[in-house]
Design an enzyme around this catalytic site. Structure first.
Site, PDB file in Angstrom:
ATOM      1  N   LYS A 100      30.857  24.994 -22.062  1.00  0.00           N
ATOM      2  CA  LYS A 100      30.646  24.928 -23.396  1.00  0.00           C
ATOM      3  C   LYS A 100      29.942  26.465 -23.275  1.00  0.00           C
ATOM      4  CE  LYS A 100      27.670  21.684 -24.196  1.00  0.00           C
ATOM      5  NZ  LYS A 100      26.776  20.578 -24.896  1.00  0.00           N
ATOM      6  N   LYS A 150      20.018  30.460 -16.180  1.00  0.00           N
ATOM      7  CA  LYS A 150      18.842  30.951 -17.843  1.00  0.00           C
ATOM      8  C   LYS A 150      18.609  31.702 -18.471  1.00  0.00           C
ATOM      9  CE  LYS A 150      20.670  25.986 -20.067  1.00  0.00           C
ATOM     10  NZ  LYS A 150      20.251  24.883 -20.129  1.00  0.00           N
ATOM     11  N   LYS A 185      31.220  25.104 -12.581  1.00  0.00           N
ATOM     12  CA  LYS A 185      31.552  24.414 -13.809  1.00  0.00           C
ATOM     13  C   LYS A 185      31.804  24.473 -15.741  1.00  0.00           C
ATOM     14  CE  LYS A 185      27.320  23.394 -16.027  1.00  0.00           C
ATOM     15  NZ  LYS A 185      26.136  22.526 -16.210  1.00  0.00           N
TER      16      LYS A 185
END
Ligand code: TYM
Length: 335
Positions: A202, A117, A199
């Site tokens: 969204k 992130k 993965k």
């Protein structure tokens, strides 16, 4: 109540960052409702976790309510489980501080999600993003949860929560239950339909990579038709066939069929038939979720009643745990 009589406590949570993906659904949420018969279940919408990346406040509020409704639409019964919004239980933030003081900088630095992130948001590597797993530990330990149903990507955070609990117990005497990860055998890591080494997420920029659980049936079927697979056409589960194996895991999770049965079912058939079958099975499986979600969103008063009751129940448990933890570390009792 003796240890044998006590039902185990299940706890899990999901961030309200948009509609749930098929990965969230198969790896986590679709299983949560089924656990209600056997366990005492506590579920929440992790809105406090969501602000570790920049959110539009009005959107966050809207998505939090939608996520709450989605949990119920996916089979969680707010009369049988405690279902609440994380920020309604201030106890999590209180425990977060206590637990942060039993967490090492080095172990937080090793978290792969933090590294990912911070690479994605280099202009906003805030302290919340760094200490996020401590808050997650607080979410879990505040209820002395025994089992935490999650997908594979949360395993490292859960391991850290265990280490934090053990360290606290080591310093102050046995107090927190050491939680265990409860990860499904099939479906713990649903991958992108466009790049099966990644993965399903969204935040993927390719709209065909990710199925959202409120997607219309024709959209779902189209995305599966376009799913990236290998160049042979044998429906067989294998590490060197990550695309087709991912579709097989999805098909298995939504139909309940096991992998050998699926291989037999599609023996001699090509990928085209198989992709269509997966798309239709997923669309069928999600139809009641979509309908229930629409019904719930039309009844905001009911949703509010549910999350207010959930908050009360969550606070009643976590308040006692937080008060005891305050006492354990040596804070002067206020009561
Ligand atoms: P979140 O919101 O990213 O995801 C919610 C759940 O969905 C699972 N999941 C997947 N499973 C299989 N395949 C995928 N592609 C996939 N993508 C997501 C996740 O593993 C997760 O179980 N930090 C957590 C939320 C959280 C939490 C907690 C979880 C906050 N406090 C306490 C458990 C206990 C998160 O961001 O999940």
């Amino acid at each position: 109540m003796s240890e044998q009589e006590r039902k185990k406590i299940i706890l899990s949570s999901i961030q309200p960052t948009g509609t749930f993906t098929l990965g969230n659904y198969i790896g986590a949420v679709s299983r949560w409702g089924k656990l209600q018969d056997e366990f005492d279940c506590i579920y929440s919408v992790a809105d406090m976790h969501a602000i570790t990346v920049r959110q539009d406040p009005a959107q966050l509020r809207k998505r939090t309510i939608e996520s709450y409704a989605l949990l119920i639409a996916c089979g969680i019964d707010p009369k049988r489980s405690i279902v609440f919004i994380q920020s309604h239980a201030g106890t999590h933030a209180e425990l977060n501080w206590i637990l942060a003081c039993s967490t090492q900088f080095g172990e937080l630095s090793r978290m792969t999600q933090f590294k990912d992130k911070s690479a994605k948001h280099p202009d906003d590597i805030n302290a919340g993003l760094f200490t996020y797993p401590v808050l997650m530990a607080a979410d879990i330990l505040a209820y002395n949860a025994d089992l935490v149903p999650i997908g594979e990507d949360q395993r490292q955070h859960l391991e850290l929560a265990r280490n934090i609990a053990q360290r606290f117990n080591g310093k102050y005497g046995d107090f927190f239950t050491i939680p265990e990860a409860y990860i499904p055998e099939v479906g713990a890591k649903i991958t992108s339909l466009q790049d099966p080494t990644k993965k399903m997420s969204k935040s993927d920029e390719n709209p065909n990579a990710c199925i959202f659980i409120l997607d219309e049936p024709d959209v779902i079927i189209r995305k599966f038709k376009r799913a990236v697979t290998d160049s042979d056409s044998i429906v067989r589960y294998s590490e060197d066939k990550p695309g087709i194996s991912n579709l097989m895991s999805i098909y298995s999770a939504v139909t309940g069929k096991n992998i050998p049965d699926i291989e037999r079912e599609f023996d001699g058939k090509g990928y085209g038939d198989f992709k269509l079958a997966v798309g239709e099975a997923v669309a069928d499986n999600l139809k009641p979720v979509r309908e229930e979600f629409a019904r719930l969103m039309a009844d905001k008063a009911y949703l509010k009643e549910c999350y207010m009751n959930g908050a009360k129940a969550a606070l009643s448990i976590s308040g006692k745990v937080a008060a005891k933890a305050y006492h354990k570390v040596g804070f002067v009792d206020a009561r």
